[in-house]
Design a protein around this motif. Sequence first.
Motif, PDB file in Angstrom:
ATOM      1  N   ALA A  91       0.708  -1.050   0.341  1.00 29.12           N
ATOM      2  CA  ALA A  91      -0.129  -0.158   0.058  1.00 29.12           C
ATOM      3  C   ALA A  91       0.422   1.534   0.564  1.00 29.12           C
ATOM      4  O   ALA A  91       0.367   2.598  -1.110  1.00 29.12           O
ATOM      5  N   VAL A  92       1.919   1.107   0.711  1.00 21.42           N
ATOM      6  CA  VAL A  92       3.208   2.117   1.364  1.00 21.42           C
ATOM      7  C   VAL A  92       3.435   2.850  -0.679  1.00 21.42           C
ATOM      8  O   VAL A  92       3.622   3.945  -1.092  1.00 21.42           O
ATOM      9  N   ALA A  93       3.958   1.784  -1.384  1.00 18.58           N
ATOM     10  CA  ALA A  93       4.463   1.556  -2.769  1.00 18.58           C
ATOM     11  C   ALA A  93       3.584   2.508  -4.202  1.00 18.58           C
ATOM     12  O   ALA A  93       4.099   2.867  -4.186  1.00 18.58           O
ATOM     13  N   MET A  94       2.289   1.497  -2.986  1.00 22.26           N
ATOM     14  CA  MET A  94       1.004   1.907  -5.183  1.00 22.26           C
ATOM     15  C   MET A  94       1.012   3.811  -4.120  1.00 22.26           C
ATOM     16  O   MET A  94       0.925   4.648  -5.395  1.00 22.26           O
ATOM     17  N   SER A  95       0.915   4.035  -2.714  1.00 22.57           N
ATOM     18  CA  SER A  95       1.174   5.577  -2.314  1.00 22.57           C
ATOM     19  C   SER A  95       1.462   6.102  -2.755  1.00 22.57           C
ATOM     20  O   SER A  95       1.867   7.270  -3.769  1.00 22.57           O
ATOM     21  N   GLU A  96       3.122   6.221  -3.104  1.00 22.51           N
ATOM     22  CA  GLU A  96       4.451   6.652  -3.188  1.00 22.51           C
ATOM     23  C   GLU A  96       4.202   6.802  -5.150  1.00 22.51           C
ATOM     24  O   GLU A  96       4.886   8.338  -5.975  1.00 22.51           O
TER      25      GLU A  96
END
Length: 220
Positions: free
Chosen positions: A177-182
């Motif tokens: 989720a963090v990778a997608m958000s970044e």
Amino acid sequence: MTVGTQDDEDQDEDTEFNAVDVMFVRMMIPHHEGAIQMAELIPERTDREELLDLRTGIIEEQEAEIDLMCELLNDANVAGCDEVGSMMPHEMGGMMRGDGMGNGMHDNDDEMHDDEMGNGMHDDDEMGNGMGPDEMEEMMPREHMMTHDDRRELRRAENEEFDCLFAEHMIRHHEGAVAMSEHVLDEGESERVADLSDDIIDAQQEEIELMEEWRDDWDC
């Protein structure tokens, strides 16, 4: 003057979301659903207080964000939550590989239906405005996805084994989720999607650090 102002407002609304914004929202909804389904396993598998408390936070927070993302899809004038369906992270990986999607966190050994098709997203729908597997994998690297074996292992574990497996898989899930958000912060255009992405990064990074501490304490 009034007509011109209205036309400008309509144009602004039409261009608020680019393809990356739409793809992010439509992938993050089932990603959040996957975290909720994992959290719902906790009371059946362990009585560890930390995980029982975490379960409540995950479900409440991610259900609220799903509601917000459904509104964003409606405002973007693309297929809404009913059309998105439930797609687990491993099923996103399946779509990237071209081997289809299932329905829910299930397997054939546990009353399940991994081979059910037709309730997820399809190549001809509006997801990501036609973005293909390569673009999707750029947003969600495969190393952050749960596999069928991961899910089966988690569903069958209990007590200390479950605790460690849950932390391992949820950390990886949150990292996705963090990778997608970044990615959407770099490539998207919508300020509302960017605000949501910032919130997701802050909340899930905090939970990642917490679960990493637990794993050390539990000698996982």
